[in-house]
Design a protein around this motif. Structure first.
Motif, PDB file in Angstrom:
ATOM      1  N   ALA A  49       0.832  -1.203   0.000  1.00  0.00           N
ATOM      2  CA  ALA A  49       0.000   0.000   0.000  1.00  0.00           C
ATOM      3  C   ALA A  49       0.870   1.258   0.000  1.00  0.00           C
ATOM      4  O   ALA A  49       0.593   2.206  -0.743  1.00  0.00           O
ATOM      5  CB  ALA A  49      -0.923  -0.001   1.209  1.00  0.00           C
ATOM      6  N   HIS A  50       1.922   1.256   0.799  1.00  0.00           N
ATOM      7  CA  HIS A  50       2.816   2.414   0.886  1.00  0.00           C
ATOM      8  C   HIS A  50       3.456   2.701  -0.472  1.00  0.00           C
ATOM      9  O   HIS A  50       3.523   3.850  -0.913  1.00  0.00           O
ATOM     10  CB  HIS A  50       3.879   2.180   1.960  1.00  0.00           C
ATOM     11  CG  HIS A  50       4.572   3.424   2.395  1.00  0.00           C
ATOM     12  ND1 HIS A  50       5.593   4.003   1.668  1.00  0.00           N
ATOM     13  CD2 HIS A  50       4.372   4.212   3.474  1.00  0.00           C
ATOM     14  CE1 HIS A  50       6.003   5.086   2.290  1.00  0.00           C
ATOM     15  NE2 HIS A  50       5.283   5.246   3.382  1.00  0.00           N
ATOM     16  N   ARG A  51       3.905   1.647  -1.139  1.00  0.00           N
ATOM     17  CA  ARG A  51       4.518   1.821  -2.460  1.00  0.00           C
ATOM     18  C   ARG A  51       3.508   2.390  -3.452  1.00  0.00           C
ATOM     19  O   ARG A  51       3.811   3.311  -4.209  1.00  0.00           O
ATOM     20  CB  ARG A  51       5.078   0.495  -2.967  1.00  0.00           C
ATOM     21  CG  ARG A  51       5.754   0.604  -4.340  1.00  0.00           C
ATOM     22  CD  ARG A  51       6.250  -0.741  -4.854  1.00  0.00           C
ATOM     23  NE  ARG A  51       5.277  -1.802  -4.815  1.00  0.00           N
ATOM     24  CZ  ARG A  51       4.273  -1.956  -5.696  1.00  0.00           C
ATOM     25  NH1 ARG A  51       4.119  -1.105  -6.671  1.00  0.00           N
ATOM     26  NH2 ARG A  51       3.439  -2.977  -5.583  1.00  0.00           N
ATOM     27  N   LEU A  52       2.296   1.844  -3.451  1.00  0.00           N
ATOM     28  CA  LEU A  52       1.279   2.307  -4.388  1.00  0.00           C
ATOM     29  C   LEU A  52       0.885   3.758  -4.125  1.00  0.00           C
ATOM     30  O   LEU A  52       0.792   4.569  -5.055  1.00  0.00           O
ATOM     31  CB  LEU A  52       0.045   1.400  -4.326  1.00  0.00           C
ATOM     32  CG  LEU A  52       0.234  -0.002  -4.891  1.00  0.00           C
ATOM     33  CD1 LEU A  52      -0.913  -0.911  -4.484  1.00  0.00           C
ATOM     34  CD2 LEU A  52       0.379   0.054  -6.409  1.00  0.00           C
ATOM     35  N   TYR A  53       0.654   4.096  -2.861  1.00  0.00           N
ATOM     36  CA  TYR A  53       0.312   5.491  -2.542  1.00  0.00           C
ATOM     37  C   TYR A  53       1.476   6.427  -2.849  1.00  0.00           C
ATOM     38  O   TYR A  53       1.270   7.541  -3.323  1.00  0.00           O
ATOM     39  CB  TYR A  53      -0.121   5.633  -1.080  1.00  0.00           C
ATOM     40  CG  TYR A  53      -1.526   5.134  -0.808  1.00  0.00           C
ATOM     41  CD1 TYR A  53      -2.612   5.647  -1.509  1.00  0.00           C
ATOM     42  CD2 TYR A  53      -1.763   4.158   0.147  1.00  0.00           C
ATOM     43  CE1 TYR A  53      -3.904   5.186  -1.255  1.00  0.00           C
ATOM     44  CE2 TYR A  53      -3.040   3.699   0.403  1.00  0.00           C
ATOM     45  CZ  TYR A  53      -4.107   4.219  -0.297  1.00  0.00           C
ATOM     46  OH  TYR A  53      -5.385   3.770  -0.051  1.00  0.00           O
ATOM     47  N   SER A  54       2.699   5.964  -2.613  1.00  0.00           N
ATOM     48  CA  SER A  54       3.873   6.787  -2.944  1.00  0.00           C
ATOM     49  C   SER A  54       3.950   7.053  -4.443  1.00  0.00           C
ATOM     50  O   SER A  54       4.260   8.171  -4.869  1.00  0.00           O
ATOM     51  CB  SER A  54       5.158   6.102  -2.477  1.00  0.00           C
ATOM     52  OG  SER A  54       5.215   6.041  -1.082  1.00  0.00           O
ATOM     53  N   ASP A  55       3.665   6.027  -5.243  1.00  0.00           N
ATOM     54  CA  ASP A  55       3.653   6.200  -6.696  1.00  0.00           C
ATOM     55  C   ASP A  55       2.606   7.233  -7.116  1.00  0.00           C
ATOM     56  O   ASP A  55       2.854   8.070  -7.992  1.00  0.00           O
ATOM     57  CB  ASP A  55       3.367   4.874  -7.405  1.00  0.00           C
ATOM     58  CG  ASP A  55       4.515   3.880  -7.301  1.00  0.00           C
ATOM     59  OD1 ASP A  55       5.634   4.286  -6.906  1.00  0.00           O
ATOM     60  OD2 ASP A  55       4.281   2.692  -7.616  1.00  0.00           O
ATOM     61  N   ILE A  56       1.448   7.179  -6.489  1.00  0.00           N
ATOM     62  CA  ILE A  56       0.392   8.145  -6.803  1.00  0.00           C
ATOM     63  C   ILE A  56       0.844   9.554  -6.462  1.00  0.00           C
ATOM     64  O   ILE A  56       0.667  10.487  -7.251  1.00  0.00           O
ATOM     65  CB  ILE A  56      -0.909   7.783  -6.059  1.00  0.00           C
ATOM     66  CG1 ILE A  56      -1.482   6.467  -6.605  1.00  0.00           C
ATOM     67  CG2 ILE A  56      -1.937   8.916  -6.168  1.00  0.00           C
ATOM     68  CD1 ILE A  56      -2.553   5.840  -5.737  1.00  0.00           C
ATOM     69  N   VAL A  57       1.458   9.727  -5.294  1.00  0.00           N
ATOM     70  CA  VAL A  57       1.901  11.055  -4.868  1.00  0.00           C
ATOM     71  C   VAL A  57       3.023  11.570  -5.762  1.00  0.00           C
ATOM     72  O   VAL A  57       3.125  12.773  -5.998  1.00  0.00           O
ATOM     73  CB  VAL A  57       2.301  11.047  -3.374  1.00  0.00           C
ATOM     74  CG1 VAL A  57       3.017  12.321  -2.974  1.00  0.00           C
ATOM     75  CG2 VAL A  57       1.063  10.829  -2.511  1.00  0.00           C
ATOM     76  N   GLN A  58       3.843  10.683  -6.291  1.00  0.00           N
ATOM     77  CA  GLN A  58       4.871  11.139  -7.237  1.00  0.00           C
ATOM     78  C   GLN A  58       4.226  11.736  -8.482  1.00  0.00           C
ATOM     79  O   GLN A  58       4.705  12.726  -9.017  1.00  0.00           O
ATOM     80  CB  GLN A  58       5.795   9.985  -7.636  1.00  0.00           C
ATOM     81  CG  GLN A  58       6.863   9.705  -6.625  1.00  0.00           C
ATOM     82  CD  GLN A  58       7.879   8.710  -7.145  1.00  0.00           C
ATOM     83  OE1 GLN A  58       7.604   7.889  -8.010  1.00  0.00           O
ATOM     84  NE2 GLN A  58       9.074   8.785  -6.591  1.00  0.00           N
ATOM     85  N   ARG A  59       3.147  11.117  -8.939  1.00  0.00           N
ATOM     86  CA  ARG A  59       2.449  11.627 -10.129  1.00  0.00           C
ATOM     87  C   ARG A  59       1.575  12.826  -9.807  1.00  0.00           C
ATOM     88  O   ARG A  59       1.420  13.716 -10.642  1.00  0.00           O
ATOM     89  CB  ARG A  59       1.562  10.534 -10.748  1.00  0.00           C
ATOM     90  CG  ARG A  59       2.354   9.474 -11.482  1.00  0.00           C
ATOM     91  CD  ARG A  59       1.442   8.421 -12.024  1.00  0.00           C
ATOM     92  NE  ARG A  59       0.928   7.660 -10.877  1.00  0.00           N
ATOM     93  CZ  ARG A  59       0.024   6.700 -10.946  1.00  0.00           C
ATOM     94  NH1 ARG A  59      -0.515   6.381 -12.075  1.00  0.00           N
ATOM     95  NH2 ARG A  59      -0.351   6.051  -9.868  1.00  0.00           N
ATOM     96  N   GLN A  60       0.982  12.809  -8.614  1.00  0.00           N
ATOM     97  CA  GLN A  60       0.079  13.879  -8.201  1.00  0.00           C
ATOM     98  C   GLN A  60       0.445  14.309  -6.778  1.00  0.00           C
ATOM     99  O   GLN A  60      -0.158  13.842  -5.805  1.00  0.00           O
ATOM    100  CB  GLN A  60      -1.376  13.405  -8.243  1.00  0.00           C
ATOM    101  CG  GLN A  60      -1.900  13.124  -9.606  1.00  0.00           C
ATOM    102  CD  GLN A  60      -3.386  12.804  -9.575  1.00  0.00           C
ATOM    103  OE1 GLN A  60      -3.956  12.426  -8.561  1.00  0.00           O
ATOM    104  NE2 GLN A  60      -4.021  12.956 -10.724  1.00  0.00           N
ATOM    105  N   PRO A  61       1.412  15.209  -6.643  1.00  0.00           N
ATOM    106  CA  PRO A  61       1.893  15.601  -5.308  1.00  0.00           C
ATOM    107  C   PRO A  61       0.830  16.211  -4.399  1.00  0.00           C
ATOM    108  O   PRO A  61       0.989  16.219  -3.186  1.00  0.00           O
ATOM    109  CB  PRO A  61       2.988  16.622  -5.611  1.00  0.00           C
ATOM    110  CG  PRO A  61       3.356  16.410  -7.031  1.00  0.00           C
ATOM    111  CD  PRO A  61       2.160  15.838  -7.714  1.00  0.00           C
TER     112      PRO A  61
END
Length: 103
Positions: A43-55
């Motif tokens: 979950a942390h990796r997936l949410y981190s990926d999202i935040v990289q695309r949409q800070p």
């Protein structure tokens, strides 16, 4: 002719936007399922990926803050949750409670 060209360009942009939103929706769903199943690292990796695309994605930042707190990284959790409150003053992620503010 100009109207047709503008419409074609708008259709092309809309198609890209819909594809990006579809990807985001899938990623958010996968991350939420991972959290629900106690797969916090996934979950942390997936949410981190999202935040990289949409800070400025308040939902993903809020979930990351929660996961950071579960990991014991309270400073990072607080940093993320402060950003959530800044982005979304009516946030529903529990950031206010975590930070000792009125819930």
């Amino acid at each position: 002719m100009i109207i047709n060209a503008d419409a074609a360009e708008l259709r092309k942009k809309l198609k890209v936007y819909v594809a990006q939103q579809t990807q985001l929706d899938g990623d958010l769903s996968s991350a939420e399922n991972a959290m629900r199943n106690n797969l916090d690292d996934v979950a942390h990796r997936l949410y981190s990926d999202i935040v990289q695309r949409q800070p400025n994605n308040a939902l993903a930042l809020g979930k990351l803050g929660t996961l950071d707190a579960k990991r014991g990284d309270m400073e990072l959790a607080k940093q993320r949750l402060r950003k959530v409150i800044e982005l979304d003053p009516d946030e529903q992620y529990g950031g206010r409670c975590w930070l000792g503010l009125p819930c």
